[in-house]
Design an enzyme around this catalytic site. Sequence first.
Site, PDB file in Angstrom:
ATOM      1  N   ASP A 140     -19.971  12.243  44.904  1.00  0.00           N
ATOM      2  CA  ASP A 140     -20.231  13.365  44.000  1.00  0.00           C
ATOM      3  C   ASP A 140     -19.078  14.352  44.216  1.00  0.00           C
ATOM      4  O   ASP A 140     -19.012  15.029  45.242  1.00  0.00           O
ATOM      5  CB  ASP A 140     -21.591  13.995  44.344  1.00  0.00           C
ATOM      6  CG  ASP A 140     -21.940  15.164  43.420  1.00  0.00           C
ATOM      7  OD1 ASP A 140     -21.033  15.729  42.790  1.00  0.00           O
ATOM      8  OD2 ASP A 140     -23.140  15.523  43.362  1.00  0.00           O
TER       9      ASP A 140
ATOM     10  N   ARG B 275     -25.008   7.238  19.686  1.00  0.00           N
ATOM     11  CA  ARG B 275     -25.448   6.948  21.057  1.00  0.00           C
ATOM     12  C   ARG B 275     -24.565   5.874  21.710  1.00  0.00           C
ATOM     13  O   ARG B 275     -24.304   5.908  22.906  1.00  0.00           O
ATOM     14  CB  ARG B 275     -26.933   6.549  21.056  1.00  0.00           C
ATOM     15  CG  ARG B 275     -27.475   6.142  22.428  1.00  0.00           C
ATOM     16  CD  ARG B 275     -28.988   6.361  22.593  1.00  0.00           C
ATOM     17  NE  ARG B 275     -29.772   6.017  21.423  1.00  0.00           N
ATOM     18  CZ  ARG B 275     -30.050   4.764  21.016  1.00  0.00           C
ATOM     19  NH1 ARG B 275     -29.615   3.726  21.708  1.00  0.00           N
ATOM     20  NH2 ARG B 275     -30.769   4.558  19.932  1.00  0.00           N
TER      21      ARG B 275
ATOM     22  N   LYS C  90     -20.425  22.245  35.738  1.00  0.00           N
ATOM     23  CA  LYS C  90     -19.877  23.185  36.709  1.00  0.00           C
ATOM     24  C   LYS C  90     -18.399  23.452  36.409  1.00  0.00           C
ATOM     25  O   LYS C  90     -18.089  23.988  35.379  1.00  0.00           O
ATOM     26  CB  LYS C  90     -20.105  22.620  38.118  1.00  0.00           C
ATOM     27  CG  LYS C  90     -21.548  22.126  38.356  1.00  0.00           C
ATOM     28  CD  LYS C  90     -22.589  23.212  38.285  1.00  0.00           C
ATOM     29  CE  LYS C  90     -24.019  22.683  38.335  1.00  0.00           C
ATOM     30  NZ  LYS C  90     -24.329  21.748  39.393  1.00  0.00           N
TER      31      LYS C  90
ATOM     32  N   TYR D  63     -27.061  18.123  47.176  1.00  0.00           N
ATOM     33  CA  TYR D  63     -27.492  18.859  45.989  1.00  0.00           C
ATOM     34  C   TYR D  63     -29.010  18.752  45.862  1.00  0.00           C
ATOM     35  O   TYR D  63     -29.568  17.655  45.881  1.00  0.00           O
ATOM     36  CB  TYR D  63     -26.798  18.287  44.749  1.00  0.00           C
ATOM     37  CG  TYR D  63     -27.222  19.002  43.507  1.00  0.00           C
ATOM     38  CD1 TYR D  63     -26.863  20.335  43.305  1.00  0.00           C
ATOM     39  CD2 TYR D  63     -28.013  18.385  42.549  1.00  0.00           C
ATOM     40  CE1 TYR D  63     -27.285  21.015  42.175  1.00  0.00           C
ATOM     41  CE2 TYR D  63     -28.428  19.066  41.418  1.00  0.00           C
ATOM     42  CZ  TYR D  63     -28.065  20.378  41.244  1.00  0.00           C
ATOM     43  OH  TYR D  63     -28.483  21.058  40.134  1.00  0.00           O
TER      44      TYR D  63
HETATM   45  C1  PLP Z   1     -25.114  20.773  39.550  1.00  0.00           C
HETATM   46  C2  PLP Z   1     -24.872  19.618  40.418  1.00  0.00           C
HETATM   47  C3  PLP Z   1     -25.438  18.373  40.129  1.00  0.00           C
HETATM   48  C4  PLP Z   1     -26.366  18.153  38.955  1.00  0.00           C
HETATM   49  O1  PLP Z   1     -25.763  18.395  37.728  1.00  0.00           O
HETATM   50  P1  PLP Z   1     -26.531  18.923  36.407  1.00  0.00           P
HETATM   51  O2  PLP Z   1     -25.461  18.945  35.387  1.00  0.00           O
HETATM   52  O3  PLP Z   1     -27.123  20.258  36.740  1.00  0.00           O
HETATM   53  O4  PLP Z   1     -27.615  17.925  36.103  1.00  0.00           O
HETATM   54  C5  PLP Z   1     -25.144  17.317  40.983  1.00  0.00           C
HETATM   55  N1  PLP Z   1     -24.354  17.483  42.068  1.00  0.00           N
HETATM   56  C6  PLP Z   1     -23.797  18.670  42.376  1.00  0.00           C
HETATM   57  C7  PLP Z   1     -22.948  18.778  43.588  1.00  0.00           C
HETATM   58  C8  PLP Z   1     -24.034  19.781  41.571  1.00  0.00           C
HETATM   59  O5  PLP Z   1     -23.494  20.965  41.907  1.00  0.00           O
END
Ligand code: PLP
Length: 377
Positions: free
Chosen positions: A173, A47, A198, A100
């Site tokens: 983000d 961890r 993603k 999101y």
């Molecule tokens: C998918 C996504 C998230 C969240 O990510 P997870 O891995 O599903 O928790 C945050 N911001 C954007 C733009 C995303 O596409």
Amino acid sequence: MHIETKAVHAGRDVDPSTGAVTIPLHPSTTFERGPDGSFPSGYEYIRDDNPTRHAFETAMAALEGGCAAVAFSSGMAAITAVFEARPSRGNRIVVPDDMYFGIRSLIEETDIGHRFDFVAVDMRDLGALRTAVGAAPTGLVWIETPSNPLIRVVDIRAACKIAHEAGAPAVVDNTWATPILQRPFELGADAVMHSATKYIGGHSDLMAGIVVVPEASPFERPLRMIQKHKGSVAAPFDCWLALRGLQTLPVRMRAHCDGAQKVAEALSRHPAVDSVLYPGLPHDPGHALAAAQMSGYGGMFSFVVNGGAEAAMLVAAGLKIVARATSLGGTHTLIEHRASVEGPKSLAPAGLLRISVGLEHPQDIIDDLYQALSVVK
Ligand SMILES: *Cc1c(COP(=O)(O)O)cnc(C)c1O
């Protein structure tokens, strides 16, 4: 080094003990002490740190042009950690109104919504952003561009400047653009967050999140402490898959952009399509800004079908190659009716379908969409 070279090499050396060229996966939860009680390898417990996660963090820091990175078990865990780690005292967190959807759910359905004073603004309107950060002590400005699902483009440099004038850090983000298409640190961001689930993973088979910080960042220590003590850390196997994905990220992003451009252009010529929201189209309101701020327009876009929700659902139902599934950034082209996923508070028009263009041949995706659209009158 160019980013393609960094994507292949950063964080990865040939393994000195075996000569292995690909990075080893280390699932070990614990690491042996020396006879004197020290930890000669630098690792103690999974961890706190582990070699595979460390390699992923090192690679992401290099790719994003930051100094360090902190990996979490998901993008949402990374976002929650950033909110909690915000270094300035202001309790206000300014977020985009089109963002999101998981963040909206986080605010509405967990204690995060009570702990902070969230204000949502359309950040294309810089005056509205200035008003929001000026009205109360602001601890954080959260920027997401291109946005989800309306594919709006926000001026990162201008938004960061407004945040900084109010004494607030700005975090981007960068999940949709990736470090290949958009460089938030060069535009003033104080930290950059990714859902590695993603494009970074790129094959729809891992979950992780990561926050990259520049040198001497006030975010770094709080993020490390949240990672270590709150415990939502990225698993070694997910980090290993993410490292594998990173190597092809530059090549994949070029193919995603090329595919999205072709599919978006084809859809914008279809009589059953009311509008296509994609900054790669010259008439899109975000086109000029995206051209200046990004090196490609991305693999995500939305389109609005004539005939509202019913017609959009029919089109999605008729697809044969494109999968009806949430998420994005993988090799498969995915489509989703956002209004029904997001519920009554969604900003998405009823006929909107969001598409993540995968790595199939663009003409096959165009043909599939055209045959499905033939049901719309
Ligand atoms: C998918 C996504 C998230 C969240 O990510 P997870 O891995 O599903 O928790 C945050 N911001 C954007 C733009 C995303 O596409």
